[in-house]
Write a protein that holds these residues in place. Structure first.
Motif, PDB file in Angstrom:
ATOM      1  N   ALA A   9     -52.711 -76.904   4.496  1.00  0.00           N
ATOM      2  CA  ALA A   9     -52.131 -78.054   5.178  1.00  0.00           C
ATOM      3  C   ALA A   9     -52.553 -77.994   6.640  1.00  0.00           C
ATOM      4  N   VAL A  10     -53.119 -79.084   7.126  1.00  0.00           N
ATOM      5  CA  VAL A  10     -53.537 -79.174   8.527  1.00  0.00           C
ATOM      6  C   VAL A  10     -52.570 -80.106   9.238  1.00  0.00           C
ATOM      7  N   ILE A  11     -51.805 -79.563  10.169  1.00  0.00           N
ATOM      8  CA  ILE A  11     -50.835 -80.351  10.927  1.00  0.00           C
ATOM      9  C   ILE A  11     -51.435 -80.685  12.286  1.00  0.00           C
ATOM     10  N   GLY A  12     -51.604 -81.969  12.546  1.00  0.00           N
ATOM     11  CA  GLY A  12     -52.242 -82.411  13.780  1.00  0.00           C
ATOM     12  C   GLY A  12     -53.738 -82.563  13.567  1.00  0.00           C
ATOM     13  N   THR A  13     -54.242 -83.792  13.664  1.00  0.00           N
ATOM     14  CA  THR A  13     -55.645 -84.035  13.349  1.00  0.00           C
ATOM     15  C   THR A  13     -56.411 -84.582  14.551  1.00  0.00           C
ATOM     16  N   GLY A  14     -56.096 -84.044  15.724  1.00  0.00           N
ATOM     17  CA  GLY A  14     -56.922 -84.321  16.890  1.00  0.00           C
ATOM     18  C   GLY A  14     -58.259 -83.602  16.746  1.00  0.00           C
ATOM     19  N   VAL A  15     -58.924 -83.357  17.852  1.00  0.00           N
ATOM     20  CA  VAL A  15     -60.260 -82.754  17.808  1.00  0.00           C
ATOM     21  C   VAL A  15     -60.257 -81.419  17.074  1.00  0.00           C
ATOM     22  N   ILE A  16     -59.302 -80.539  17.381  1.00  0.00           N
ATOM     23  CA  ILE A  16     -59.275 -79.212  16.766  1.00  0.00           C
ATOM     24  C   ILE A  16     -58.850 -79.300  15.303  1.00  0.00           C
ATOM     25  N   GLY A  17     -57.786 -80.031  15.027  1.00  0.00           N
ATOM     26  CA  GLY A  17     -57.309 -80.152  13.652  1.00  0.00           C
ATOM     27  C   GLY A  17     -58.335 -80.789  12.740  1.00  0.00           C
ATOM     28  N   ALA A  18     -59.011 -81.840  13.218  1.00  0.00           N
ATOM     29  CA  ALA A  18     -60.040 -82.503  12.415  1.00  0.00           C
ATOM     30  C   ALA A  18     -61.205 -81.568  12.135  1.00  0.00           C
ATOM     31  N   GLN A  86     -52.324 -74.643   8.896  1.00  0.00           N
ATOM     32  CA  GLN A  86     -53.015 -74.504  10.185  1.00  0.00           C
ATOM     33  C   GLN A  86     -52.445 -75.572  11.097  1.00  0.00           C
ATOM     34  N   GLU A  87     -51.674 -75.137  12.081  1.00  0.00           N
ATOM     35  CA  GLU A  87     -50.928 -76.058  12.948  1.00  0.00           C
ATOM     36  C   GLU A  87     -51.691 -76.292  14.245  1.00  0.00           C
ATOM     37  N   ILE A 112     -48.483 -68.553   4.897  1.00  0.00           N
ATOM     38  CA  ILE A 112     -48.766 -68.229   6.289  1.00  0.00           C
ATOM     39  C   ILE A 112     -48.735 -69.496   7.139  1.00  0.00           C
ATOM     40  N   ILE A 113     -48.149 -69.399   8.323  1.00  0.00           N
ATOM     41  CA  ILE A 113     -48.197 -70.477   9.309  1.00  0.00           C
ATOM     42  C   ILE A 113     -49.037 -69.984  10.478  1.00  0.00           C
ATOM     43  N   ALA A 114     -50.240 -70.535  10.623  1.00  0.00           N
ATOM     44  CA  ALA A 114     -51.153 -70.126  11.689  1.00  0.00           C
ATOM     45  C   ALA A 114     -51.251 -71.231  12.725  1.00  0.00           C
ATOM     46  N   SER A 115     -51.130 -70.864  13.979  1.00  0.00           N
ATOM     47  CA  SER A 115     -51.186 -71.846  15.061  1.00  0.00           C
ATOM     48  C   SER A 115     -52.511 -71.751  15.791  1.00  0.00           C
ATOM     49  N   ASP A 131     -35.650 -67.498   9.217  1.00  0.00           N
ATOM     50  CA  ASP A 131     -35.781 -66.759   7.965  1.00  0.00           C
ATOM     51  C   ASP A 131     -37.024 -65.881   7.870  1.00  0.00           C
ATOM     52  N   HIS A 132     -38.211 -66.460   8.092  1.00  0.00           N
ATOM     53  CA  HIS A 132     -39.439 -65.714   7.827  1.00  0.00           C
ATOM     54  C   HIS A 132     -40.432 -65.824   8.986  1.00  0.00           C
ATOM     55  N   ALA A 133     -39.991 -65.375  10.142  1.00  0.00           N
ATOM     56  CA  ALA A 133     -40.859 -65.384  11.324  1.00  0.00           C
ATOM     57  C   ALA A 133     -42.049 -64.450  11.150  1.00  0.00           C
ATOM     58  N   GLU A 134     -41.937 -63.512  10.211  1.00  0.00           N
ATOM     59  CA  GLU A 134     -43.000 -62.517  10.032  1.00  0.00           C
ATOM     60  C   GLU A 134     -44.305 -63.135   9.537  1.00  0.00           C
ATOM     61  N   ARG A 135     -44.262 -64.352   8.959  1.00  0.00           N
ATOM     62  CA  ARG A 135     -45.487 -64.962   8.426  1.00  0.00           C
ATOM     63  C   ARG A 135     -46.144 -65.918   9.423  1.00  0.00           C
ATOM     64  N   CYS A 136     -45.687 -65.916  10.671  1.00  0.00           N
ATOM     65  CA  CYS A 136     -46.238 -66.787  11.715  1.00  0.00           C
ATOM     66  C   CYS A 136     -47.212 -66.008  12.591  1.00  0.00           C
ATOM     67  N   VAL A 137     -48.358 -66.607  12.911  1.00  0.00           N
ATOM     68  CA  VAL A 137     -49.408 -65.901  13.640  1.00  0.00           C
ATOM     69  C   VAL A 137     -50.272 -66.923  14.382  1.00  0.00           C
ATOM     70  N   ILE A 138     -50.864 -66.486  15.486  1.00  0.00           N
ATOM     71  CA  ILE A 138     -51.851 -67.306  16.175  1.00  0.00           C
ATOM     72  C   ILE A 138     -53.202 -67.096  15.503  1.00  0.00           C
ATOM     73  N   GLY A 139     -53.851 -68.216  15.136  1.00  0.00           N
ATOM     74  CA  GLY A 139     -55.234 -68.190  14.671  1.00  0.00           C
ATOM     75  C   GLY A 139     -55.995 -69.177  15.540  1.00  0.00           C
ATOM     76  N   HIS A 140     -56.364 -68.738  16.739  1.00  0.00           N
ATOM     77  CA  HIS A 140     -56.916 -69.650  17.749  1.00  0.00           C
ATOM     78  C   HIS A 140     -58.434 -69.747  17.627  1.00  0.00           C
ATOM     79  N   PRO A 141     -58.940 -70.950  17.336  1.00  0.00           N
ATOM     80  CA  PRO A 141     -60.385 -71.119  17.201  1.00  0.00           C
ATOM     81  C   PRO A 141     -61.038 -71.418  18.540  1.00  0.00           C
ATOM     82  N   PHE A 142     -62.348 -71.473  18.533  1.00  0.00           N
ATOM     83  CA  PHE A 142     -63.103 -71.906  19.703  1.00  0.00           C
ATOM     84  C   PHE A 142     -63.789 -73.210  19.331  1.00  0.00           C
TER      85      PHE A 142
END
Length: 311
Positions: A9-18, A86-87, A112-115, A131-142
């Protein structure tokens, strides 16, 4: 926690999300994208259509298809049955915390919730998850993620090592080159390095040392060419000749650290911004943003083809 990731699931479809959505599709994944902005679906479709030829040049995965994309403006419908989110929402902590609070209640614990956040820390974001903060992580692209392999992975103080491992394996399976940050710092790593260089570029321009165009030339046709092959520490190892990095430090520590002390700390005043804006428009020679981006992407594709064995 060994769930295979097939639907994203892609949340937000601006330049990075798209761009993420285009990459996921090219790798044969199912993608459900969501954005509440007006005309978001058309903008996403247009972006992916424009990016697809480049992804074809890089090589599509078996079963890769544009038909694997679905769009909805309903968040709950978008994340239903997803294996990873991917948020790519706005860089506002109140927005992120509200979103993650909702996602924490909607998603199974093994999703997994990756930002893609470039400026906020995961510790602050995941603090809203009861509840499940342990599955949240930054996945920052370039930027753009569908071409540039780098992904920075940063856990928050509640992120589990299992999540870091799973998301690392996921991105690497897409052909990404991941780095792990062991501490949270504003801007992560790549943007901080970029900011440090641009600070000195702005200083040299504001002091009248060099023009905007010549500063860009100095970077892109000098060290930038070498940085496209390897990083600065390894390049310094070569700079030391047969003596390697040890000889480099013996020879250049003095001069190099002396330069550190005279690097600038400029202010982006209205006057400096106007000078840079004028210089950029002179440099573009009336080429459109679309044309310049196409040139950038073509050069990136050529470089990636040379480095294919590494990626």
């Amino acid at each position: 926690m060994t769930k295979t990731i097939k639907r994203v699931a892609v949340i937000g479809t601006g330049v990075i999300g798209a761009s993420w959505a285009a990459l996921f599709l090219a790798k044969g994944l199912e993608v459900v994208a969501t954005d509440i902005s007006p005309n978001a679906k058309k903008a996403l479709d247009d972006f992916i259509a424009a990016a697809w030829p480049a992804l074809e040049r890089l090589g599509l995965a078996p079963h890769a298809s544009l038909s694997n994309l679905r769009f909805t403006d309903n968040l709950e419908a978008a994340v239903a049955d997803s294996d990873l989110v991917q948020e790519n929402g706005p860089e506002r902590i109140d927005f992120k915390q509200d979103l993650y609070r909702r996602l924490d209640g909607l998603l199974a614990r093994d999703v997994i919730i990756a930002s893609s956040s470039s400026g906020l820390t995961m510790s602050a974001i995941q603090s809203a998850c009861p509840d499940h903060a342990e599955r949240c992580v930054i996945g920052h692209p370039f930027n753009p993620p569908h071409l540039i392999p780098l992904v920075e992975i940063v856990g928050g103080n509640k992120t589990s090592e299992e999540t870091v491992h799973r998301v690392t394996e996921f991105y690497r399976a897409l052909g990404k080159r991941t780095i792990r940050l062991h501490k949270e710092v504003p801007g992560h790593v790549a943007n901080r390095l970029q900011a440090a260089l641009y600070r000195e570029v702005v200083h040299l321009i504001s002091e009248g040392v060099v023009s905007v165009g010549d500063a860009d030339t100095a970077v892109s046709w000098g060290p930038g060419l070498r940085w496209g092959a390897m990083g600065p520490s390894l390049l310094n190892h070569l700079g030391g000749g047969q003596g390697g990095i040890e000889h480099f430090f013996e020879q250049f520590t003095g001069p190099m650290t002396a330069w550190w002390h005279v690097l600038g700390s400029p202010e982006l005043t209205a006057e400096v911004r106007a000078r840079i804006i004028k210089g950029v428009h002179e440099e573009t020679q009336s080429r459109s943003v679309r044309d310049i981006a196409a040139y950038r992407d073509d050069v990136l594709l050529g470089l990636l083809s040379l480095r294919h064995a590494e990626v």
